[in-house]
Design a protein around this motif. Structure first.
Motif, PDB file in Angstrom:
ATOM      1  N   UNK A  80       0.914  -1.282  -0.001  1.00  0.00           N
ATOM      2  CA  UNK A  80      -0.070  -0.026  -0.023  1.00  0.00           C
ATOM      3  C   UNK A  80       0.871   1.331   0.120  1.00  0.00           C
ATOM      4  N   UNK A  81       1.975   1.127   0.781  1.00  0.00           N
ATOM      5  CA  UNK A  81       2.692   2.407   0.824  1.00  0.00           C
ATOM      6  C   UNK A  81       3.410   2.669  -0.468  1.00  0.00           C
ATOM      7  N   UNK A  82       3.947   1.594  -1.247  1.00  0.00           N
ATOM      8  CA  UNK A  82       4.400   1.736  -2.604  1.00  0.00           C
ATOM      9  C   UNK A  82       3.325   2.296  -3.530  1.00  0.00           C
ATOM     10  N   UNK A  83       2.188   1.666  -3.411  1.00  0.00           N
ATOM     11  CA  UNK A  83       1.067   2.214  -4.305  1.00  0.00           C
ATOM     12  C   UNK A  83       0.755   3.726  -4.303  1.00  0.00           C
ATOM     13  N   UNK A  84       0.783   4.112  -3.069  1.00  0.00           N
ATOM     14  CA  UNK A  84       0.688   5.684  -2.649  1.00  0.00           C
ATOM     15  C   UNK A  84       1.420   6.381  -3.085  1.00  0.00           C
ATOM     16  N   UNK A  85       2.874   5.947  -3.090  1.00  0.00           N
ATOM     17  CA  UNK A  85       3.901   6.920  -3.689  1.00  0.00           C
ATOM     18  C   UNK A  85       3.894   7.131  -5.193  1.00  0.00           C
ATOM     19  N   UNK A  86       3.698   5.803  -5.485  1.00  0.00           N
ATOM     20  CA  UNK A  86       3.626   5.590  -7.136  1.00  0.00           C
ATOM     21  C   UNK A  86       2.412   6.789  -7.634  1.00  0.00           C
ATOM     22  N   UNK A  87       1.479   6.587  -6.938  1.00  0.00           N
ATOM     23  CA  UNK A  87       0.405   7.409  -7.312  1.00  0.00           C
ATOM     24  C   UNK A  87       0.265   8.966  -7.206  1.00  0.00           C
TER      25      UNK A  87
END
Length: 238
Positions: free
Chosen positions: A99-106
């Protein structure tokens, strides 16, 4: 009562993560499987040895046998093993940093990844790249390896660890819109690093547990959980 089995490769994150579970999922039965030889073997080898991968998958199987509704992989260094293990395990595996990676990427165009170990830095950067690719975004990643911090921490010098981490964060913040903490154990410094750098700082424990909660809610509603299948296609479980 739902059961979550958390699999750890080291001791440091277990107590902080218990506190997050008490806040986010107080009614869940949390079972911990801890084998601190795993991260030791990864650090020594500089990569994930086959024996570590085998033991980790065995622990995921044990979690399933313990009655887990969801298994939480708590270590970013072995996240790619957890990704592959989803093909073999009959219950959902949540990776703490997904979830952290997805938030950062978005949300950000330039992301600095802060880590004290290359074995954690590289998988986290690859994960953010993968999340960005899924969104069709081009995200610039900045290497934030805090050299010497891990040795300081394991050598009983936490103040030196924190100093090196802060110095590294200040250095990479100049080239980034946000900072990602690759290791969940760094979450205790999230607020301080954000204040010192003036940049948003993302850490994995709370976001990971919130994803566990979302997964449990989907299971309660009878919604299928997507996971990779052999050959790279997608299959569902639930």
């Amino acid at each position: 009562m739902k059961t979550v089995v958390a699999v750890y490769t080291g001791q440091g994150l277990a107590d902080p993560l218990k506190a997050v579970f008490r806040e986010v999922l107080p009614d869940v039965r949390l079972v911990n499987i801890i084998d601190d030889s795993l991260i030791g073997d990864v650090v020594q080898a500089g990569h994930i040895p086959p024996g570590v991968a085998r033991r980790l998958v065995q622990y995921f199987h044990h979690g399933e046998e313990l009655g887990a509704d969801v298994i939480l992989n708590t270590c970013s260094s072995v996240g790619e093993v957890a990704e592959e293990a989803r093909k073999l395990i009959g219950v959902p595996i949540v990776k703490i940093d997904d979830a952290m990676a997805a938030k950062a990427a978005a949300a950000y165009d330039r992301v600095a990844v802060l880590a004290t170990l290359p074995s954690t830095l590289q998988p986290t950067m690859r994960l953010i790249e993968a999340k960005a690719a899924e969104l069709g975004r081009d995200v610039k990643l900045v290497n934030g390896l805090a050299e010497g911090a891990f040795e300081a921490l394991t050598g009983g010098r936490p103040e030196e660890h924190d100093r090196i981490l802060l110095e590294t964060a200040l250095r990479v913040a100049k080239d980034a819109d946000a900072i990602v903490l690759a290791q969940g154990s760094m979450a205790r410094m999230e607020k301080a690093l954000a204040e010192e750098t003036g940049k948003p700082v993302l850490s994995s424990p709370r976001l990971g547990v919130e994803q566990v909660r979302e997964t449990l809610e989907k299971l309660s509603r009878g919604e299928p959980i997507e996971r990779p299948s052999f050959g790279g296609a997608t299959q569902v479980c639930g």
